[in-house]
Design an enzyme around this catalytic site. Sequence first.
Site, PDB file in Angstrom:
ATOM      1  N   GLY A  38       0.770  -1.243   0.562  1.00 54.50           N
ATOM      2  CA  GLY A  38      -0.215   0.310  -0.283  1.00 54.50           C
ATOM      3  C   GLY A  38       0.708   1.150  -0.145  1.00 54.50           C
ATOM      4  N   GLY A  40       0.348   3.957   1.166  1.00 53.52           N
ATOM      5  CA  GLY A  40       0.256   4.717   3.065  1.00 53.52           C
ATOM      6  C   GLY A  40       1.294   4.151   3.426  1.00 53.52           C
ATOM      7  N   ASN A 179       4.445  10.873 -10.820  1.00 51.35           N
ATOM      8  CA  ASN A 179       5.303  10.642 -11.172  1.00 51.35           C
ATOM      9  C   ASN A 179       4.957  11.458 -13.048  1.00 51.35           C
ATOM     10  OD1 ASN A 179       3.211   8.859 -11.696  1.00 51.35           O
ATOM     11  ND2 ASN A 179       4.640   6.986 -11.127  1.00 51.35           N
ATOM     12  N   ASP A 237      14.528  -4.147  -8.558  1.00 49.74           N
ATOM     13  CA  ASP A 237      12.826  -3.815  -8.325  1.00 49.74           C
ATOM     14  C   ASP A 237      12.554  -2.382  -8.397  1.00 49.74           C
ATOM     15  OD1 ASP A 237      10.334  -4.228  -8.135  1.00 49.74           O
ATOM     16  OD2 ASP A 237      10.303  -5.585  -6.257  1.00 49.74           O
ATOM     17  N   THR A 239       9.470  -1.240  -7.067  1.00 54.98           N
ATOM     18  CA  THR A 239       8.687  -1.216  -6.621  1.00 54.98           C
ATOM     19  C   THR A 239       9.131  -0.466  -5.558  1.00 54.98           C
ATOM     20  OG1 THR A 239       8.045  -3.223  -6.511  1.00 54.98           O
ATOM     21  CG2 THR A 239       6.952  -2.380  -5.736  1.00 54.98           C
ATOM     22  N   ASP A 243       7.533   6.046  -3.745  1.00 53.66           N
ATOM     23  CA  ASP A 243       7.131   5.782  -2.393  1.00 53.66           C
ATOM     24  C   ASP A 243       7.972   6.067  -1.456  1.00 53.66           C
ATOM     25  OD1 ASP A 243       4.852   5.512  -2.828  1.00 53.66           O
ATOM     26  OD2 ASP A 243       4.901   3.472  -2.038  1.00 53.66           O
ATOM     27  N   GLY A 278      11.338  -6.241  -3.598  1.00 51.44           N
ATOM     28  CA  GLY A 278      10.583  -5.560  -2.678  1.00 51.44           C
ATOM     29  C   GLY A 278      10.023  -4.609  -2.195  1.00 51.44           C
TER      30      GLY A 278
HETATM   31  P1  ADP Z   1       7.629   5.297  -8.987  1.00 54.02           P
HETATM   32  O1  ADP Z   1       8.301   4.619  -7.938  1.00 54.02           O
HETATM   33  O2  ADP Z   1       6.135   6.013  -8.626  1.00 54.02           O
HETATM   34  O3  ADP Z   1       6.928   4.826 -10.421  1.00 54.02           O
HETATM   35  P2  ADP Z   1      10.031   7.109 -10.629  1.00 54.02           P
HETATM   36  O4  ADP Z   1       9.621   6.006 -11.304  1.00 54.02           O
HETATM   37  O5  ADP Z   1       9.655   8.341 -11.163  1.00 54.02           O
HETATM   38  O6  ADP Z   1       8.433   6.701  -9.581  1.00 54.02           O
HETATM   39  O7  ADP Z   1      10.564   7.093  -9.357  1.00 54.02           O
HETATM   40  C1  ADP Z   1      10.586   7.410  -8.172  1.00 54.02           C
HETATM   41  C2  ADP Z   1      12.423   7.553  -8.152  1.00 54.02           C
HETATM   42  O8  ADP Z   1      13.159   6.658  -7.676  1.00 54.02           O
HETATM   43  C3  ADP Z   1      12.913   8.540  -9.343  1.00 54.02           C
HETATM   44  O9  ADP Z   1      12.975  10.591  -8.673  1.00 54.02           O
HETATM   45  C4  ADP Z   1      14.602   8.294  -9.416  1.00 54.02           C
HETATM   46  O10 ADP Z   1      14.768   8.785  -8.258  1.00 54.02           O
HETATM   47  C5  ADP Z   1      14.071   6.725  -8.434  1.00 54.02           C
HETATM   48  N1  ADP Z   1      14.397   5.750  -9.575  1.00 54.02           N
HETATM   49  C6  ADP Z   1      13.626   5.369 -10.042  1.00 54.02           C
HETATM   50  N2  ADP Z   1      14.109   4.208 -10.999  1.00 54.02           N
HETATM   51  C7  ADP Z   1      15.695   4.225 -10.947  1.00 54.02           C
HETATM   52  C8  ADP Z   1      17.090   3.309 -11.577  1.00 54.02           C
HETATM   53  N3  ADP Z   1      16.214   2.502 -12.409  1.00 54.02           N
HETATM   54  N4  ADP Z   1      18.184   4.037 -10.879  1.00 54.02           N
HETATM   55  C9  ADP Z   1      18.046   5.066 -10.158  1.00 54.02           C
HETATM   56  N5  ADP Z   1      17.125   5.359  -9.544  1.00 54.02           N
HETATM   57  C10 ADP Z   1      15.385   4.841 -10.036  1.00 54.02           C
END
Ligand code: ADP
Length: 407
Positions: A38, A40, A179, A237, A239, A243, A278
Amino acid sequence: MRILNFGSCNIDYVYTVEHIVVPGETVSSSKLELFAGGKGLNQSIAAARAGAKVFHAGCLGNDGGMLKEVLVDSGVDISNVTELDTKNGHAIIQVSSQGENSIFLYPGSNALVTKEIIDSVLKKFGKDDILLLQNEISNVHYIIDEAFSKGMIIAFNPAPFTQSLKSIDFSKIGYLILNETEAMGFTGISDTQLCLDYICNRFKNLTVILTLGKEGSVYRHNDETIHQSAFDVKAVDTTAAGDTFIGYFLASICDGVGIKKALKTASCASAVTVSKMGAAPSIPYMSEVKEALINLKELSLDKRRLTSKKIEAYIEENLKTANLKGIAEILGYTKEYAGTIIKKETGLTFSALLQKKKCEKAAELLTKTTMSVGEIIEETGYANQSFFRKQFKEIYGTTPLNFRKEN
Ligand code: ADP
């Protein structure tokens, strides 16, 4: 400054199956695993692990014991959580041996957050507190209105995006953190710059933070724009990346550090999250993030460009067999995330990019060899002649044979 997070808590039931069940079929699962989830819960955990004073509010069902444990273990205050004699919100997730998944969500307790519950919690908080909110519980509009009238600073993560969010009064929001998918839902615009312009022009004074996966994040408040790069990690991963970012960003704001430092810490923390498997277990504690800030490097523009080069090279080398799974393996992403990255890097969906590359190869063979159209179709892996001709005409505006004559 304290953070009150009115948010969802879910139990994810992950079933391993040979294949995803189809209508009318019964399949037996070989393994069941339970995870806390979740948005939250994840965001409360992230902010608390970052060191903030976090109060989680929302509703748990009579099976939500494991969720309470995870929250408390991470340092979240759960005295404002309401326990109901009902089923907790949960997701039934099938994961097949081919790595595909299928999910259905039962909102359960998360949909039972009433106005009475909201009033009784909000009366304990005031203008020095941040209210954090996502879109996975009931009465989101009401929470925003009431928290605003109490003078709380509202940080809103409009996830998952639903049309009902369009009627929210954004003049009441302090921080809008979203995002690309959510931003696209709001504005219908995919270009990052235009999207930010659109939101900020419509809602003056709103602080917007748009996260862009591996491309990092962009902060915009009135005329000030700050770009924060992502950190260089091998993503296994993604996920809970968003958050973690949100929890760490707000915890840093509570700590009184400047925006730039808050963005950098959030970016680094979320990079640590994507480097582990995870959701909740992958969210780091501040000590780990401090170390990562020393050891990890921010991704340079060149490195990011490399990603699109790698995608194109893989497709060119594997024209007949290229698939998303193959790209995901090369980039170190999940299949779903690889699809998002391809769109982000090349502006095309995977299948559109594949068609473009096949047509480019066909065009090269038409001009540089004497191969027949049939042989070219065979060489580029097209399923049939008419499909090839249609695609070729769409991209080059002429038939393959005319193209050969003209070039
Ligand atoms: P969501 O998880 O909501 O889809 P994002 O994919 O935009 O959001 O990711 C949130 C933040 O996590 C990004 O702004 C970045 O700082 C970090 N992040 C996401 N993917 C990567 C990655 N492959 N390598 C490094 N940092 C990442």
